[in-house]
Design a protein around this motif. Structure first.
Motif, PDB file in Angstrom:
ATOM      1  N   LEU A  80       0.840  -1.197   0.000  1.00  0.00           N
ATOM      2  CA  LEU A  80       0.000   0.000   0.000  1.00  0.00           C
ATOM      3  C   LEU A  80       0.877   1.250   0.000  1.00  0.00           C
ATOM      4  CD1 LEU A  80      -2.766  -0.914   2.604  1.00  0.00           C
ATOM      5  CD2 LEU A  80      -3.148  -0.389   0.189  1.00  0.00           C
ATOM      6  N   GLN A  81       0.494   2.209  -0.822  1.00  0.00           N
ATOM      7  CA  GLN A  81       1.113   3.520  -0.757  1.00  0.00           C
ATOM      8  C   GLN A  81       0.502   4.297   0.406  1.00  0.00           C
ATOM      9  OE1 GLN A  81       0.094   4.578  -4.801  1.00  0.00           O
ATOM     10  NE2 GLN A  81       2.239   4.507  -5.441  1.00  0.00           N
ATOM     11  N   VAL A  82       1.334   5.095   1.073  1.00  0.00           N
ATOM     12  CA  VAL A  82       0.904   5.894   2.219  1.00  0.00           C
ATOM     13  C   VAL A  82       1.346   7.327   1.957  1.00  0.00           C
ATOM     14  CG1 VAL A  82       0.984   6.169   4.724  1.00  0.00           C
ATOM     15  CG2 VAL A  82       1.310   3.893   3.710  1.00  0.00           C
ATOM     16  N   VAL A  83       0.387   8.259   1.861  1.00  0.00           N
ATOM     17  CA  VAL A  83       0.741   9.647   1.575  1.00  0.00           C
ATOM     18  C   VAL A  83       0.039  10.568   2.567  1.00  0.00           C
ATOM     19  CG1 VAL A  83       1.062   9.159  -0.877  1.00  0.00           C
ATOM     20  CG2 VAL A  83      -1.139  10.025  -0.077  1.00  0.00           C
ATOM     21  N   ARG A  84       0.656  11.713   2.811  1.00  0.00           N
ATOM     22  CA  ARG A  84       0.050  12.771   3.615  1.00  0.00           C
ATOM     23  C   ARG A  84      -0.384  13.888   2.681  1.00  0.00           C
ATOM     24  NH1 ARG A  84      -2.129  12.549   8.310  1.00  0.00           N
ATOM     25  NH2 ARG A  84      -1.491  14.665   8.850  1.00  0.00           N
ATOM     26  N   ARG A  85      -1.644  14.256   2.763  1.00  0.00           N
ATOM     27  CA  ARG A  85      -2.161  15.329   1.922  1.00  0.00           C
ATOM     28  C   ARG A  85      -3.113  16.185   2.739  1.00  0.00           C
ATOM     29  NH1 ARG A  85      -5.849  16.840  -2.260  1.00  0.00           N
ATOM     30  NH2 ARG A  85      -4.770  17.518  -4.158  1.00  0.00           N
ATOM     31  N   LYS A  86      -2.708  17.411   2.984  1.00  0.00           N
ATOM     32  CA  LYS A  86      -3.535  18.374   3.720  1.00  0.00           C
ATOM     33  C   LYS A  86      -4.014  17.792   5.041  1.00  0.00           C
ATOM     34  CE  LYS A  86      -4.887  20.941  -0.404  1.00  0.00           C
ATOM     35  NZ  LYS A  86      -5.991  21.497  -1.218  1.00  0.00           N
ATOM     36  N   ASN A  87      -3.039  17.318   5.823  1.00  0.00           N
ATOM     37  CA  ASN A  87      -3.284  16.799   7.179  1.00  0.00           C
ATOM     38  C   ASN A  87      -4.094  15.504   7.202  1.00  0.00           C
ATOM     39  OD1 ASN A  87      -1.906  18.959   8.444  1.00  0.00           O
ATOM     40  ND2 ASN A  87      -3.725  20.251   8.236  1.00  0.00           N
TER      41      ASN A  87
END
Length: 459
Positions: free
Chosen positions: A278-285
């Motif tokens: 799985l990809q894990v990203v942070r976007r706008k909190n």
């Protein structure tokens, strides 16, 4: 999974506007999207260059590397059944590959150091028969980086994982996938080969509004890295499973393990990393989990947010153009911001455990004050009451201790240390002593407490 109550008109229009803009500005022959909230499809929409022929939730598109997440689930099932350990070297189960020293864990998280692609020719546009053996996939130099030292995305790595599944199951990858994931989750429109209705793959000329059909090859050994076709409806079912688990496929604790970062992010990409498939990203909190995918003629992205309980899927039949990852993230954000999740009503515990209740309240580690709270599942949560600090949840163990579940104290043991008369002396958390008062002189604090006690400046 059934349709939920419709979203507010303003939310629906914002979603349609985002999809329409993506299809138009991305110059995509067609684009279909859907959003799920609380486990139900809340909205779907599509745009097409042919009036009256918009795709819908039953139209298949090729999903490329989203396939990797399915392969990862199959590997995790093998782990949960005791057929392998994630720290096992590949050689233990699949000898003779030339990359046998890398571990299953490293392959799942793309930290094995394998090359990103196969040797030429371009594997996505050539038949799988071009590479009949694993040696044809890995080439003469499988390892390009030291194993375990960092993240380096590898398509051949997931070919090895697919072959590992086949070796331990004694069946083709596609059959194992159908029986162990697709059938239990009701994903009847997810298949290795296209089944009507399905979109055709197109390349759009970068400098002119003209099209070129793309070939749809059977990827052979590379199938576990990118073969599948699916629909928005099926992928939202998959997202629901990845957020909550399903005992017929994989437990909630195992899918939670997949969602945890498995390797440091690549330099300069501090907002994105990779778990186990799985990809894990942070976007706008927000933490978004899922996967993107591309093959010639197709782009796809699935994102879900556990905290908001919202998921979004975007599928398009263009080699390049619409940035499906950004579009899916925007759709998820539109719903989460405009119509935030309504929490469940607060309810008291069904019964009182006086012994656990007595442990709650303020505790001091030195002069740092923390609060210990009893949770609904009879676990405990420790968090700072003033300023920054280390928070953690703890799960009760059979021996009367608690095991840390997250953060700095993940895996650490919390123990209640009692005095000779049975009263609580202090809490021991990984050798740290927590007392009811800061440096309580009546508590067995490592290093002792100065007998003169607290004093003022003039003392």
């Amino acid at each position: 999974m059934t349709s939920s109550e419709p979203l507010l008109p303003g939310t629906r229009r914002a979603l349609l506007h985002r999809v329409a803009t993506a299809q138009s500005e991305g110059r995509a022959p067609s684009l279909v999207a859907a959003v799920q909230r609380d486990g139900r499809i809340a909205w779907s929409g599509a745009r097409s260059c042919v009036d009256g022929h918009e795709p819908d939730g039953d139209t298949q598109f090729r999903i490329g590397s989203i396939t990797k997440t399915f392969t990862a689930v199959l590997v995790m099932r093998l782990r949960d059944e005791g057929l392998l350990d994630l720290d096992d070297p590949l050689e233990k189960h699949l000898p003779g590959t030339g990359a046998g020293q890398v571990t299953v864990f490293q392959l799942l998280g793309h930290s094995a150091g394998l090359g990103a692609e196969t040797p030429a020719p371009w594997w996505e546009r050539t038949p799988g028969a071009t590479r009949p053996e694993l040696a044809d996939v890995l080439g003469e130099r499988p390892l390009m980086h030291p194993a375990g030292h960092g993240h380096h995305y590898s398509n051949p790595g997931y070919t090895l994982l697919g072959s590992l599944v086949e070796k331990l199951r004694g069946e083709p990858w596609g059959e194992v996938l159908r029986r162990e994931i697709l059938q239990p989750l009701g994903m009847g429109r997810t298949t290795p080969q296209p089944q009507a209705p399905h979109a055709g793959g197109w390349a759009v000329h970068p400098w002119a509004d003209v099209l070129l059909p793309e070939p749809a090859e059977d990827l052979g050994l590379m199938a576990p890295a990118g073969q599948l076709w699916s629909t928005t409806t099926d992928l939202l079912r998959f997202a629901f499973f990845l957020a909550r688990g399903d005992e017929r496929v994989l437990s909630a604790s195992s899918v939670e393990e997949m969602r945890a970062p498995a390797a440091p992010p690549e330099a300069g990409d501090w907002d994105g990393t990779y778990g186990l498939g799985l990809q894990v990203v942070r976007r706008k909190n927000r933490t978004l989990l899922g996967h993107s995918g591309s093959l010639p003629g197709f782009l796809a992205t699935l994102w879900f947010c556990v905290e908001d309980d919202v998921a979004a899927v975007v599928l398009s039949n263009a080699t390049s153009g619409p940035l499906t990852g950004a579009v899916a993230a925007d759709l998820l954000q539109i719903v989460s911001d405009a119509e935030p999740r309504i929490p469940e009503p607060w309810r008291p515990l069904p019964e009182v455990d006086e012994e656990l209740l007595a442990l709650t309240g303020p505790w001091y580690w030195g002069t740092h004050v923390y609060g210990l709270q009893l949770l609904v599942d009879r676990g405990l949560e420790l968090r700072p009451l003033r300023g920054p600090g280390r928070s953690a949840r703890f799960q009760a163990c059979a021996d009367g201790t608690w095991r840390g579940l997250n953060g700095y104290y993940a895996g650490e043991t919390l123990r209640v240390v009692r005095a000779a008369d049975g009263t609580v002396d202090h809490l021991d958390l990984g050798s740290f002593a927590f007392s009811r008062e800061p440096y309580d002189p009546g508590v067995d604090i490592p290093g002792g407490v100065d007998k003169g006690g607290w004093r003022g400046l003039a003392t």
